[in-house]
Design an enzyme around this catalytic site. Sequence first.
Site, PDB file in Angstrom:
ATOM      1  N   SER A  20       0.894  -1.184  -0.088  1.00  0.00           N
ATOM      2  CA  SER A  20       0.293   0.476   0.025  1.00  0.00           C
ATOM      3  C   SER A  20       0.986   1.120  -0.123  1.00  0.00           C
ATOM      4  CB  SER A  20      -1.022   0.242   1.112  1.00  0.00           C
ATOM      5  OG  SER A  20       0.167   0.824   2.288  1.00  0.00           O
ATOM      6  N   ASP A  21       0.190   2.109  -0.319  1.00  0.00           N
ATOM      7  CA  ASP A  21       0.765   4.066  -0.425  1.00  0.00           C
ATOM      8  C   ASP A  21       0.841   3.885   0.792  1.00  0.00           C
ATOM      9  OD1 ASP A  21       2.112   5.814  -0.726  1.00  0.00           O
ATOM     10  OD2 ASP A  21       0.741   6.922  -2.648  1.00  0.00           O
ATOM     11  N   TRP A  22       1.744   4.653   2.016  1.00  0.00           N
ATOM     12  CA  TRP A  22       1.445   4.834   3.009  1.00  0.00           C
ATOM     13  C   TRP A  22       0.404   5.962   3.649  1.00  0.00           C
ATOM     14  CZ3 TRP A  22       5.954   2.453   1.102  1.00  0.00           C
ATOM     15  CH2 TRP A  22       6.585   2.051   1.772  1.00  0.00           C
ATOM     16  N   GLY A  23       0.121   4.387   4.700  1.00  0.00           N
ATOM     17  CA  GLY A  23      -1.116   5.074   5.123  1.00  0.00           C
ATOM     18  C   GLY A  23      -2.404   5.039   4.146  1.00  0.00           C
ATOM     19  N   ALA A  24      -2.314   3.774   2.596  1.00  0.00           N
ATOM     20  CA  ALA A  24      -3.290   4.326   2.291  1.00  0.00           C
ATOM     21  C   ALA A  24      -4.340   2.523   2.411  1.00  0.00           C
ATOM     22  CB  ALA A  24      -3.106   3.765   0.149  1.00  0.00           C
TER      23      ALA A  24
END
Length: 707
Positions: A268-272
């Site tokens: 995941s993208d950071w915090g996605a």
Amino acid sequence: MLRRRVNFLGFMLAAAVLLHPPRMLATAPPPAARPWMNPSASPEQRADLLMKAMTLDEKITLMHGVEPVPIKGYVGYVPPIPRLGIPAITEADGRAGVGNGAKNVTLLPAPIAAASSWDPQLLNAFGKVLGEEQWKKGTNVELGPSIDVVRVPEWGRTFESYGEDPYFNAQMAVAEIQGIQSEGPIANANMYVTMNQESNRFREDSIVDERTLHEIYLPPFAAAVEQAQAGTIMCAYVKTNRVYSCESADLLSDILRKELHFDGWVMSDWGATHSTLSSVEHGLNQEMPGDKYFGLALKQAVQSGQVSEALIDERVRQILVPMFRQGIFDHPDHGSWSANVRTPEHASFSRAAAEQGTVLLKNQGGILPLAKTTSIAVLGEAGGSKPKAEGGGSSGVVAPYVVSPVDGLRRAAASAESISYADGSDLNAAAEAARKAQVAIVFVHTDETEGADRPSLSLPGNQDQLIAAVAAANPKTIVVLDTGGPVLMPSIDKVAGVLEAWYPGQEDGNAIAAVLYGDVNPGAKLPLTFPRTATAIPTSTRQQWPGVDGRSIYSEELDVGYRWYDATHNQPLFPFGFGLSYTTFRLSHLSVTPASVQTGSSFHPVHVRVEVTNTGQRAGAEVVQVYVGQPAANGEPPHQLRAFGKVQLQPGETKTVTLTLDQRSFSIYDESARRWISPPGRYEILAGTSSRDLPLHGTVIAGGGSQ
Ligand code: NOJ
């Protein structure tokens, strides 16, 4: 517990020594205890062997990052599992050089600049520099490249990407990923998918039909998977059709796994990451940067029976296979964050890439190249006091140095004294300096960054006034754009020359001086359209961008970038594919063979041949571009790029460029059948040197068939 295991191992060792003479032990194949360390087994076999030895906790360890990252540098970190010889996963940003504050690295030009070379070999070399520096920094997952198609010209991350055409982006993505992975690290194709804005990126919902998704936004990712075997993909912050990318059954399970047969891992993208169950079920392998959903919550979901261990095994295997394939287990000590990884060769490459990426957009009366004896007034912050060498956000690189344009020009000029400089904050002083010099060069810039879209396509601050004031004082005014994307140019008719230098990296001034003086003949082309006005763009309504109530409607459908300008007969300021040279070229003798093709399993590629002649006085490079216009009934944009090739020619020289059209050139995505089809009919083949200069025409008659 630990002691008992050690004792048990000690016992086994003693027994082995008793049973086997020492010589036999020494020559024995890889320790039987770790058969997955045998590099001659396939990545899949090694993953299967390793997984048999892993506990549930160990599997879950691989499925999320840890925060804070315990060792300096890397933005993402998965700890090692020494018991099994599993190395740490070390992830670092890198679009134009190693990011995350790394020191002693090379700042390359922005990817949009490299892409403007229209030269996949250059992108491959770009990937190699990036891959080598990451590897020597100890990084084993390089968080790049960014391969999204640029839908919105104001998008704050336009500079990180390659441009507005899916076929073009796919070629560049494949070349760069292969370059990165050839040097050691696993590449990460990001950001999957419809990541087309920053304004509302954590919540935005892209409403896009499946045909547009497949024809415009997916091709770079499909190529990254199918042609470059990218080991990882980063799912994006945004939602696509109401579902967050990192938990979307359509995007992850149906498209990525079933259609594209992706066998690597999705991080995941950071915090996605937004859920445990639907994320793991639909295909997310790794939550980054922490463990909110894929730590204890995932373990408990397994223990309570909501998630099967078989599913965990599948997700972990998808992480291990690319790790084995890339040799991550076999080369655990390949570098460290404190290493000095920049080299003179990388600096030379950075300069060459900036030179090859600089696009000559206007050259009235052949004002360029300049003689080295010309007196020049260099104006604008980007020209001296604040060179604009890179964009902002996670792609940021700590540049070892940046050569400013005024310094580059002074180094290259016959006499440094003939180059004056003013930052342009005082318009009268700038005009006065311009009046005193033979030529004025205004360096203007935009401040593009992750996290914010540009509020408008106009140059910020007083820069348009600066251009107007300088042009009024000296008709021999040249504008150099240090921008990450297109800008409006209200004074275009008042200036004699324009160059798009993008964000050129650490060699900024040396590269632009080489182009301005003609030591390098520009051969780059725009990978995106420059509009004439703020509203003459494909995404001019608020519903389209940035969206209303969190939803942006992709109502332009297939008409992205130049497709929209062509479909609406809108004249752009500078079209996609456009770029001048200090020499001239003539294209002739188009041949298209065969003239008719069967589609489906009996399809054979179509060869397009064009002769290119350098009709000018200097050696130079031209890019032959081939576009396909589909039968009207197919409902496609007027014509679309399907092949291109760059050729170097001496004055007077002629070469034949041969390009190949694949089956996709004669296909559309059938939304109802959920597959590609090739409607029969007459396909126009158009060849030329920009999307708006296509003088050579041929045809191919294609038979029907599905793929
Ligand atoms: C968020 C960005 O969108 C992504 O591209 C980057 O890799 C991560 N942050 C990590 O810095």
